[in-house]
Design an enzyme around this catalytic site. Structure first.
Site, PDB file in Angstrom:
ATOM      1  N   HIS A 262      11.949  -2.759  -5.706  1.00 31.83           N
ATOM      2  CA  HIS A 262      10.672  -0.950  -5.841  1.00 31.83           C
ATOM      3  C   HIS A 262      11.294   0.067  -6.365  1.00 31.83           C
ATOM      4  CE1 HIS A 262       7.262  -3.294  -4.332  1.00 31.83           C
ATOM      5  NE2 HIS A 262       7.999  -4.082  -2.627  1.00 31.83           N
ATOM      6  N   ASP A 325      11.420  -4.796   0.802  1.00 31.00           N
ATOM      7  CA  ASP A 325      10.285  -6.367   0.949  1.00 31.00           C
ATOM      8  C   ASP A 325      10.328  -7.073  -0.900  1.00 31.00           C
ATOM      9  OD1 ASP A 325       9.400  -3.536   0.365  1.00 31.00           O
ATOM     10  OD2 ASP A 325       8.107  -3.922   0.059  1.00 31.00           O
ATOM     11  N   GLU A 326      10.081  -7.627  -1.049  1.00 32.11           N
ATOM     12  CA  GLU A 326       9.562  -8.799  -2.115  1.00 32.11           C
ATOM     13  C   GLU A 326      10.638  -8.303  -3.611  1.00 32.11           C
ATOM     14  OE1 GLU A 326       4.893  -7.703  -2.657  1.00 32.11           O
ATOM     15  OE2 GLU A 326       6.393  -5.964  -3.537  1.00 32.11           O
ATOM     16  N   ASN A 327      11.891  -8.620  -3.365  1.00 34.68           N
ATOM     17  CA  ASN A 327      13.041  -8.175  -4.530  1.00 34.68           C
ATOM     18  C   ASN A 327      12.747  -9.698  -4.747  1.00 34.68           C
ATOM     19  OD1 ASN A 327      15.313  -8.474  -6.224  1.00 34.68           O
ATOM     20  ND2 ASN A 327      16.532  -8.162  -3.928  1.00 34.68           N
ATOM     21  N   GLU A 377      12.101  -9.726   5.558  1.00 30.07           N
ATOM     22  CA  GLU A 377      13.076 -10.085   4.773  1.00 30.07           C
ATOM     23  C   GLU A 377      14.251  -9.858   5.243  1.00 30.07           C
ATOM     24  OE1 GLU A 377      10.294  -8.661   3.507  1.00 30.07           O
ATOM     25  OE2 GLU A 377       9.930  -9.693   1.300  1.00 30.07           O
TER      26      GLU A 377
END
Lengths: 710, 710
Positions: A262, A325-327, A377
């Site tokens: 992000h 998050d979301e890596n 995470e």
């Protein structure tokens, strides 16, 4: 928990609940209904009332400071605005002349803190109200309850005589606002802080950096905000202004700097931090993107140490959120040097590499005296126990973390950006009734946060995505667990919603404003009718339905529509009333017909409006659907009231048409179709009514009409 | 003036005016209606259209700077919001790809100035629009016209092909905002500056000091704002922010420090400046008050020299307003030392003493390089000719001053606080058609200002008192004198009003918000119906009707009501249509009945609402009136459609009831009574219809129904 149960009764769904204090006989005919949200831990109602007149004054006893006095003045301003009363003298020279006495023991924490004592007692007699609190923040919470107690009738404004003891169930009750994807002006944040205070939320989680924007001024690395924000960022002075504004209201500000993913907007000005060379541009789309900080280079940690140091000095809260998050590590996979580093360090996968990164960041945070918060995470065995896990996964993940000794806050279930109805959020509980956590473990569940992700919200629409639904989430986080009456929540919600408008919130008024703009006209009645029965599509379907970038204006029909259609809820109630009146079908028949007729008749005018307004082009199929589904509903109602069953062909054709109309269009869907479907099925099932009891028949209709039986 | 007349036609009332450019044959069926306000000096419409798509881009030619680019970006944001189109690339790399080319010759004045050149040309062809201007401010004005040209139909968004040459009739086109009586937050000022720019107003007259509040920070004399404002003042940084925000939009900021009267709030912290010893408190009432600066003491001038010096440095405009109004000199009469001073100086009365004071102030202003502006009262023979007179007295006083060589601006006729309908303001002209001024003298008439006096406006209501009426005043001050078609002005006004909402203005949306608060409910339909036919009382009657102080909340029914009821105007039109259809009385009969029935039927629900909401208590008699006058209207309509005349008793009773209902209540009055009275008189005059032609009969009805014949 006895008092808690008592509290539920006090604001219960039955509108004539009469609550008498212990030792007092219930006065016959004495009924009181309170509109408190969140419901306090304990409420005892007694007969009598305290009149609110233009002689209203407040006296402050014991401790007093500027924050408390400002809060009292704000409360009086709202009380005056709501009642129309002119209060000439603010503070009473002595207690006896005061309508409200605020008795505060001390200041509490100077900087709002997780372990702040927010308890208060509010005793209202028929001649005076007394608010007692150990801290100023406790008094602030009590002042909001005082305002919510205001009631009126022919005899004027008054408060019920009550004895309230109140304290929050959870200490961390937050609203997350993503200003990365869409920047929100200062006044949006301020009015939302006011609204948060009104429903006793106490954490603004400020999501400041995203692929689509780096929104905070960095004096150390000005390229970050100057190149990563289109000029839409908060200066450090502005951040301090928000922090102070929040503190005035007993609200913490927890900043989030999402990393290692992000981070595209960081890399526009600092490509050297990324895992691949770049160059980078501010991301305009929604989604998950590859760019990530390079976790293998010391230069990156040096940079982050300086940056986090700067931010740690700016934001006084103990906690700092690092996202996490979301890596997906796609950039890491592509960089041979990173691969070599992993091999050398024995890091077997990207998860391990991110764990390594988190450990390094943790050390930086510790050096700057901050505790770490991150999304699910980040959880890994090596983390110290004072880390807070924010769970988008759910209460089970949270409970698992708690068992390991980690503090956690729940966001799963509170994703208000996904447009689900209020009752669904209301049902989400950080410690559900079936939780198997021990009392000790349960202490690790600190609370929760409603998350206002920013893909599709601008300054004109964000309020209507947050409010009033977040008031129900605030209740879940403050009130005793067994405060779960959905009907009563929906009874109180519109009342609270109107009170929030006093604070400048635009959630109620901007829908028609947007419709006027779309229509280019003030004559939007048919459009208001259409939008009243529509809801934005739920979950992540808006992006699929109506492709958009961050540069797409948020001024469409879907932006004027609001989640949790009140008209649909009302219609469902009257349809239920009609079907319950089997086999006569007279009750509510007229109401049902009136609603359906109004919807059917909106079509011609809608067509004319749409023809003149190109921005309304996408409403064309919806207008047709509305007319058709209303006609189907009217036909079904006639069958029912006439006691004549339709042909099977009729039923099949109409259900097929409803099915087709139920498909989202322009990222909108009709919220009234389930009720209309019930009418159709009920009409078709009329013959079986002779065999079944009305109740069994109705159950059958419901089961046939439910989505599972499609 | 030929082109000007042409312009009037181009936006004329007939909705199918077809304007062909010189040398082009009018294409049959080609009709264009523009919604420009103010109407440009010259408009030529040709066949064709320029499509607006998501390929829209702007190219800037010749001169460009940050101000121009920001203005283009703001324009594109509004264009995008209104159309729903996503503009991916802002500025076009070359002219050929641009939908709009802005060709600006130079920056113009760096500080907005009275002699700024605001001319622009806007040529729209079917493939490109070209905006040419000698200055950035000229380009800014043209960008607003460009946005107003946007139109839409089934084929999408487009602009008409036009050739516009435009320039203002007057160089001083102002909005006066009184922040002394009620403080207005920064965002209120900013959004009103945006609205001013949208209708090409160019002066914010900022009335900063009053008996009820001293609203500007003085670093030299901090007691002024600290003791005189309840903490509600603008810091000097904030003032600079407003000045910069205005300058970005080509708007001057002229500050007013009203003296020697209207100064009570100064004396709270500085009683030594007053003509009587004090002590003083911030005034809470509305009205004219005695306190005045002592014009006889050198200490006072020394103070004013320092203070004005400070303000002259803060406000860059050439002009500084010293008020000068409404000092009745009562304190001067009571102070023997002042009396002695007058005798000694040979000043024969208070007027002469104030003239002496003004002369001294003038010298101070000159020393600080400012020109003086003041109200009518300051005009006296000794004044230099560069003084500007602001006239509340009227065009005649202004013309007299002009003949003496003084510059002047008109405010008489533009007192928007007095709640008169738009057409009355629209009729007021700084240089009326019958003016006998020579061309040279007429140059002294610089323009005018709409005055938003602050007795009864708060942040929630001020927009609805200023807008949309002030857009019509802006047209009066910008457009050619013969742009006077009232019907066409009313056709365009609601369109412009909706466009103003894009800028955050709350004039349309806050009325229902206030009604929700009053009702404590979202179900306000009957209340909306009631308020739609009510107007706040006009002139200075609100204070008599509904006594209030500056501490009284501005949240009553009168605050939700708006001047110039649209519902009443519409009703008047359909009643006129019905009466024009004599002797059949069929046209519009159904519309008239529908309106009246809706009003009559609102009563029971209104009663229930009022019972629950004490703040609505004052609406009780209005609800009764509404029901009664609607019933009278329905009866009269039946007489007309049946062709049966009522008895004389019926007529007398009903007229008496209307008379009684016409009396203001709660500072509100029914705007539909004149039309209902027409219906009653028409019914009563039915017998005379046989003797008269329908037209003569209608004229007779009108004359009998007019207020003079009461």
């Amino acid at each position: 928990m006895k008092t808690a149960k008592f509290a539920v009764l006090a604001v219960g769904v039955v509108s004539t609940v009469s609550i008498a204090a212990q030792g007092t006989k219930p006065t016959s005919g004495q009924t009181t209904q309170l509109n408190l949200m969140p419901v306090p831990a304990s409420v005892q109602i007694q007969p009598g009332r305290l009149a609110i007149t233009n002689m209203f004054q407040v006296a402050v006893r014991n401790y007093s400071d500027a924050r408390l006095q400002s809060a009292i003045k704000r409360m009086m301003g709202r009380l005056s605005g709501r009642t129309g009363l002119t209060f000439t003298s603010g503070f009473a020279p002595d207690e006896n002349q005061a309508t409200l006495v605020v008795d505060c023991a001390g200041p509490g924490k100077t900087i709002p803190s997780l372990d702040e004592n927010e308890t208060y007692d509010l005793d209202v007699s028929d001649r005076q109200a007394r608010l007692t609190a150990p801290t100023v923040v406790g008094a602030l919470r009590g002042l909001e309850t005082f305002l919510q107690l205001l009631s009126g009738d022919r005899d004027g404004f008054h408060l019920a005589v009550v004895r309230i003891h109140d304290q929050p169930r959870f200490p961390w009750r937050g609203l997350f606002i993503d200003v990365g994807r869409h920047y929100q002006p200062m006044q949006v944040l301020k009015r939302n802080l006011d609204a948060m205070a009104a429903v006793k939320l106490n954490v603004l989680h400020w999501h400041l950096t995203e692929n689509q924007g780096f929104r905070i001024e960095s004096k150390k690395f000005p390229n970050l905000h100057q190149m990563g924000s289109d000029g839409l960022y908060y200066t450090q002075d502005e951040a301090r202004e928000i922090i102070a504004y929040a503190a005035e209201r007993g609200i913490r500000v927890v900043p989030e700097f999402d990393m290692p993913g992000h981070t595209t907007a960081w890399f526009v000005g600092h490509p050297e931090l990324a895992s691949l060379p770049g160059p980078y541009q501010i991301e305009r789309k929604a989604g998950i993107f590859d760019p990530a900080l390079d976790p293998t280079r010391e230069q990156v940690y040096k940079f982050l140490d300086t940056f986090i140091g700067e931010m740690a000095a700016l934001f006084p809260d103990q906690y700092l959120h690092i996202g996490g998050d979301e890596n997906e590590g796609k950039q890491w996979d592509k960089n041979p040097e990173i691969q070599a580093f992993m091999k050398q360090k024995g890091l077997k996968d990207n998860h391990a590499l991110q764990a390594y990164f988190n450990q390094r960041i943790l050390k930086i945070l510790q050096r700057h005296k901050k505790k770490m918060v991150g999304w699910d995470e980040i959880l890994q065995p090596e983390l110290p126990k004072d880390v807070v896990i924010q769970s988008w996964r759910g209460p089970t993940a949270l409970a698992d973390a708690a068992r390991k000794g980690y503090d956690g806050i729940l966001s799963n279930g509170y994703y208000i950006d996904l447009m689900y109805p209020t009752f669904q959020h209301y049902a989400a509980d950080p410690i559900p009734a079936n939780s198997t956590l021990t009392a000790e473990e349960a202490k690790h569940i600190l609370g929760g946060e409603a998350t206002m992700w920013g893909e599709y919200v601008g300054p004109e629409t964000i309020d209507s995505r947050i409010w009033p639904r977040t008031a129900a989430i605030a209740e879940r986080l403050w009130s005793p667990r067994d405060v779960t009456d959905v009907d009563d929540m929906y009874r109180r919600l519109p009342i609270i919603s109107i009170q929030l408008e006093e604070l400048g919130l635009t959630h109620e008024k901007n829908s028609e404003m947007l419709l006027r703009r779309l229509a280019g006209s003030k004559n939007i009645e048919p459009l208001v009718t259409l939008v009243s029965v529509l809801e934005p599509v739920k979950d992540y379907r808006r992006g699929e339905q109506r492709p958009a970038t961050m540069l797409t204006p948020l001024t469409g029909l879907v932006d004027a529509a609001r989640p949790d259609s009140e008209a649909a809820r009302r219609f469902s109630t009257i349809v239920d009333g009609l079907l319950s009146d089997a086999p006569r079908f007279q009750s509510y028949a007229e109401d049902v017909r009136q609603s359906l007729t109004k919807w059917r008749d909106a079509a011609p005018e809608l067509g004319a409006l749409i023809d003149r307004a190109p921005a309304l082009g996408e409403a064309q199929p919806l207008a047709k659907d509305l007319s058709d589904i209303a006609t189907i509903g009217l036909e079904a109602t006639s069958y029912l009231t006439d006691g004549v069953a339709p042909t099977p062909e009729w039923k099949d054709t109409k259900l097929a048409r409803l099915e087709q109309a139920a498909k989202p269009k322009a990222a909108l869907e009709f919220a009234v179709i389930p009720s209309i479907k019930q009418l159709v099925i009920a009409a078709a099932e009329l013959p079986s009514l002779k065999q079944l009891s009305p109740a069994d028949w109705k159950a059958r209709v419901k089961s046939l009409a439910s989505p599972q039986s499609k």
